[in-house]
Design a protein around this motif. Structure first.
Motif, mmCIF file in Angstrom:
data_model
loop_
_atom_site.group_PDB
_atom_site.id
_atom_site.type_symbol
_atom_site.label_atom_id
_atom_site.label_comp_id
_atom_site.label_asym_id
_atom_site.label_seq_id
_atom_site.Cartn_x
_atom_site.Cartn_y
_atom_site.Cartn_z
ATOM 1 N N LEU A 1 18.221 -23.076 2.978
ATOM 2 C CA LEU A 1 19.186 -21.988 3.102
ATOM 3 C C LEU A 1 20.364 -22.174 2.154
ATOM 4 N N LEU A 2 20.800 -23.407 1.972
ATOM 5 C CA LEU A 2 21.881 -23.671 1.013
ATOM 6 C C LEU A 2 21.465 -23.280 -0.401
ATOM 7 N N GLY A 3 20.234 -23.571 -0.762
ATOM 8 C CA GLY A 3 19.727 -23.167 -2.072
ATOM 9 C C GLY A 3 19.693 -21.658 -2.206
ATOM 10 N N HIS A 4 19.241 -20.987 -1.169
ATOM 11 C CA HIS A 4 19.199 -19.523 -1.179
ATOM 12 C C HIS A 4 20.610 -18.950 -1.270
ATOM 13 N N ALA A 5 21.547 -19.551 -0.547
ATOM 14 C CA ALA A 5 22.939 -19.084 -0.574
ATOM 15 C C ALA A 5 23.524 -19.223 -1.978
ATOM 16 N N ALA A 6 23.255 -20.330 -2.630
ATOM 17 C CA ALA A 6 23.767 -20.526 -3.994
ATOM 18 C C ALA A 6 23.218 -19.452 -4.931
ATOM 19 N N ASP A 7 21.936 -19.167 -4.817
ATOM 20 C CA ASP A 7 21.321 -18.126 -5.654
ATOM 21 C C ASP A 7 21.923 -16.751 -5.359
ATOM 22 N N LEU A 8 22.063 -16.439 -4.095
ATOM 23 C CA LEU A 8 22.575 -15.126 -3.717
ATOM 24 C C LEU A 8 24.031 -14.955 -4.147
ATOM 25 N N LEU A 9 24.829 -15.994 -3.982
ATOM 26 C CA LEU A 9 26.243 -15.897 -4.351
ATOM 27 C C LEU A 9 26.443 -15.850 -5.868
ATOM 28 N N ALA A 10 25.476 -16.338 -6.614
ATOM 29 C CA ALA A 10 25.565 -16.269 -8.079
ATOM 30 C C ALA A 10 25.229 -14.869 -8.594
ATOM 31 N N ASP A 11 24.602 -14.064 -7.755
ATOM 32 C CA ASP A 11 24.211 -12.715 -8.130
ATOM 33 C C ASP A 11 25.374 -11.754 -7.900
ATOM 34 N N ARG A 12 25.906 -11.194 -8.951
ATOM 35 C CA ARG A 12 27.057 -10.282 -8.848
ATOM 36 C C ARG A 12 26.654 -8.911 -8.284
ATOM 37 N N GLN A 13 25.371 -8.677 -8.095
ATOM 38 C CA GLN A 13 24.880 -7.399 -7.551
ATOM 39 C C GLN A 13 24.633 -7.478 -6.039
ATOM 40 N N VAL A 14 24.972 -8.607 -5.424
ATOM 41 C CA VAL A 14 24.697 -8.793 -3.999
ATOM 42 C C VAL A 14 25.468 -7.748 -3.185
ATOM 43 N N THR A 15 24.826 -7.280 -2.127
ATOM 44 C CA THR A 15 25.432 -6.227 -1.295
ATOM 45 C C THR A 15 26.102 -6.830 -0.058
ATOM 46 N N GLY A 16 26.934 -6.039 0.567
ATOM 47 C CA GLY A 16 27.584 -6.461 1.806
ATOM 48 C C GLY A 16 26.594 -6.818 2.898
ATOM 49 N N PRO A 17 25.581 -5.973 3.145
ATOM 50 C CA PRO A 17 24.590 -6.326 4.171
ATOM 51 C C PRO A 17 23.846 -7.637 3.850
ATOM 52 N N GLU A 18 23.575 -7.889 2.584
ATOM 53 C CA GLU A 18 22.916 -9.149 2.209
ATOM 54 C C GLU A 18 23.829 -10.335 2.513
ATOM 55 N N LEU A 19 25.111 -10.193 2.204
ATOM 56 C CA LEU A 19 26.055 -11.270 2.497
ATOM 57 C C LEU A 19 26.218 -11.471 4.005
ATOM 58 N N HIS A 20 26.212 -10.375 4.747
ATOM 59 C CA HIS A 20 26.295 -10.474 6.209
ATOM 60 C C HIS A 20 25.086 -11.216 6.767
ATOM 61 N N PHE A 21 23.903 -10.874 6.271
ATOM 62 C CA PHE A 21 22.686 -11.551 6.708
ATOM 63 C C PHE A 21 22.755 -13.044 6.374
#
Length: 104
Positions: free
Chosen positions: A50-70
């Protein structure tokens, strides 16, 4: 279990009814203790993934609010599991040091 073997109380990595903590009493070699070891291992591995996934998701500037909430929800669940593992292991370390005060 032999009479002179020490028994300890171990916090288990799952909750009982109503979210109450579950414990097992024993020497750490029984079925429930081995099951708890396996579940803790899975929980820690999932936290690492999950930490690896979080790092990838947070590096993506296109991430949405619902994705961050999840992500935040999953991180919260994982942190709760990891905290329980740490609490359980810490308690067993303290108990072991009380039983064997001469050992480092």
């Amino acid at each position: 279990m032999k009479q002179n073997e020490a028994q300890t109380v171990r916090l288990l990595p799952w909750e009982g009814q109503g979210g109450k903590p579950c414990y097992v009493l024993g020497d750490g070699s029984g079925y429930v203790s081995r099951l708890a070891d396996n579940i803790e291992s899975v929980q820690l591995g999932m936290a690492d993934d999950l930490l690896g996934h979080a790092a990838d998701l947070l590096a993506d500037r296109q991430v949405t609010g619902p994705e961050l909430h999840f992500l935040a929800s999953r991180l919260t669940e994982s942190l709760r599991d990891v905290r329980r593992v740490a609490e359980s292991r810490g308690s067993r370390t303290v108990a072991a040091s009380r039983q064997h005060p001469d050992q480092p």
